[in-house]
Scaffold this motif. Structure first.
Motif, mmCIF file in Angstrom:
data_model
loop_
_atom_site.group_PDB
_atom_site.id
_atom_site.type_symbol
_atom_site.label_atom_id
_atom_site.label_comp_id
_atom_site.label_asym_id
_atom_site.label_seq_id
_atom_site.Cartn_x
_atom_site.Cartn_y
_atom_site.Cartn_z
ATOM 1 N N PRO A 150 0.832 -1.207 0.000
ATOM 2 C CA PRO A 150 0.000 0.000 0.000
ATOM 3 C C PRO A 150 0.868 1.259 0.000
ATOM 4 O O PRO A 150 1.994 1.268 0.494
ATOM 5 C CB PRO A 150 -0.799 -0.118 1.292
ATOM 6 N N GLU A 151 0.332 2.319 -0.570
ATOM 7 C CA GLU A 151 1.056 3.584 -0.599
ATOM 8 C C GLU A 151 1.091 4.212 0.791
ATOM 9 O O GLU A 151 2.044 4.891 1.147
ATOM 10 C CB GLU A 151 0.388 4.533 -1.592
ATOM 11 N N ILE A 152 0.055 4.014 1.565
ATOM 12 C CA ILE A 152 0.011 4.534 2.931
ATOM 13 C C ILE A 152 0.017 3.349 3.872
ATOM 14 O O ILE A 152 -0.875 2.516 3.843
ATOM 15 C CB ILE A 152 -1.252 5.376 3.158
ATOM 16 N N ASP A 153 1.055 3.271 4.701
ATOM 17 C CA ASP A 153 1.168 2.181 5.656
ATOM 18 C C ASP A 153 1.139 2.772 7.053
ATOM 19 O O ASP A 153 2.094 3.421 7.485
ATOM 20 C CB ASP A 153 2.460 1.398 5.404
ATOM 21 N N GLY A 154 0.070 2.578 7.770
ATOM 22 C CA GLY A 154 -0.084 3.145 9.098
ATOM 23 C C GLY A 154 0.722 2.439 10.170
ATOM 24 O O GLY A 154 0.791 2.906 11.307
ATOM 25 N N LEU A 155 1.379 1.331 9.842
ATOM 26 C CA LEU A 155 2.126 0.578 10.840
ATOM 27 C C LEU A 155 3.618 0.908 10.857
ATOM 28 O O LEU A 155 4.339 0.405 11.691
ATOM 29 C CB LEU A 155 1.929 -0.927 10.598
ATOM 30 N N THR A 156 4.085 1.744 9.938
ATOM 31 C CA THR A 156 5.509 2.070 9.922
ATOM 32 C C THR A 156 5.753 3.392 10.645
ATOM 33 O O THR A 156 4.852 4.223 10.809
ATOM 34 C CB THR A 156 6.031 2.205 8.474
ATOM 35 N N GLU A 157 6.992 3.610 11.060
ATOM 36 C CA GLU A 157 7.380 4.841 11.727
ATOM 37 C C GLU A 157 7.988 5.834 10.741
ATOM 38 O O GLU A 157 8.406 6.910 11.123
ATOM 39 C CB GLU A 157 8.400 4.531 12.838
#
Length: 172
Positions: A150-157
């Motif tokens: 995905p272009e937006i990954d909410g699990l990365t910092e």
């Protein structure tokens, strides 16, 4: 044959839907239809839709009859060929005085019905192959969705992290 029957069924349903739509519209506007004395025109139009549907059904019946006749004609010609050839093999063995490993009527019938049952079984495989190919196509699309990043990954910092909203605040 299948495509012609499918097309005829679609056309027939379209004509019936148009006739039903006309009837529904006429009943909904019954006061207007009566006031304008449009009953004969609407009945004529309704009959045209039904006549078109009937003609499509007749054509479908003719195509089905021709297709089934062709299919059963091929089956019976195959039966005739198989029994003729089997009888020829048995007659040749009998005229040559065969005493060991000869063709008999029972063997001919056994081979004939084995071929018949095998061809019926092979004919039954068509819908299953269609279902499997549709499943493979669907599975490949599902696996593409699963494996994409995905272009937006909410699990990365990584990326921009905000302490507060960029502008204004949300109020309820």
């Amino acid at each position: 044959m299948v495509t012609s029957v499918t097309d005829a069924a679609k056309n027939s349903l379209t004509q019936y839907a148009a006739a039903g739509g006309l009837a529904t519209e006429s009943i909904d506007a019954i006061r207007t239809v009566t006031a304008l004395n449009m009953q004969p025109a609407i009945i004529t139009k309704y009959r045209e839709f039904l006549l078109n549907a009937m003609n499509v059904g007749i054509l479908k019946g003719l195509k089905m009859g021709f297709g089934n006749g062709l299919l059963f004609g091929c089956c019976f010609l195959t039966y005739a060929l198989g029994f003729w050839y089997g009888a020829t093999l048995v007659a040749d063995d009998m005229s040559n005085g065969c005493s060991h490993n000869c063709y008999t009527g029972g063997e001919v019938l056994t081979v004939f019905f084995c071929v018949l049952m095998g061809s019926i079984a092979m004919g039954q495989i068509g819908p299953s192959v269609t279902a499997v190919s549709a499943a493979v196509t669907s599975a490949s699309q599902i696996f593409e969705v699963i494996e994409r990043t995905p272009e937006i990954d909410g699990l990365t910092e990584e990326g921009l992290v905000l302490d507060k909203p960029l502008s204004g605040s949300i109020e309820l």
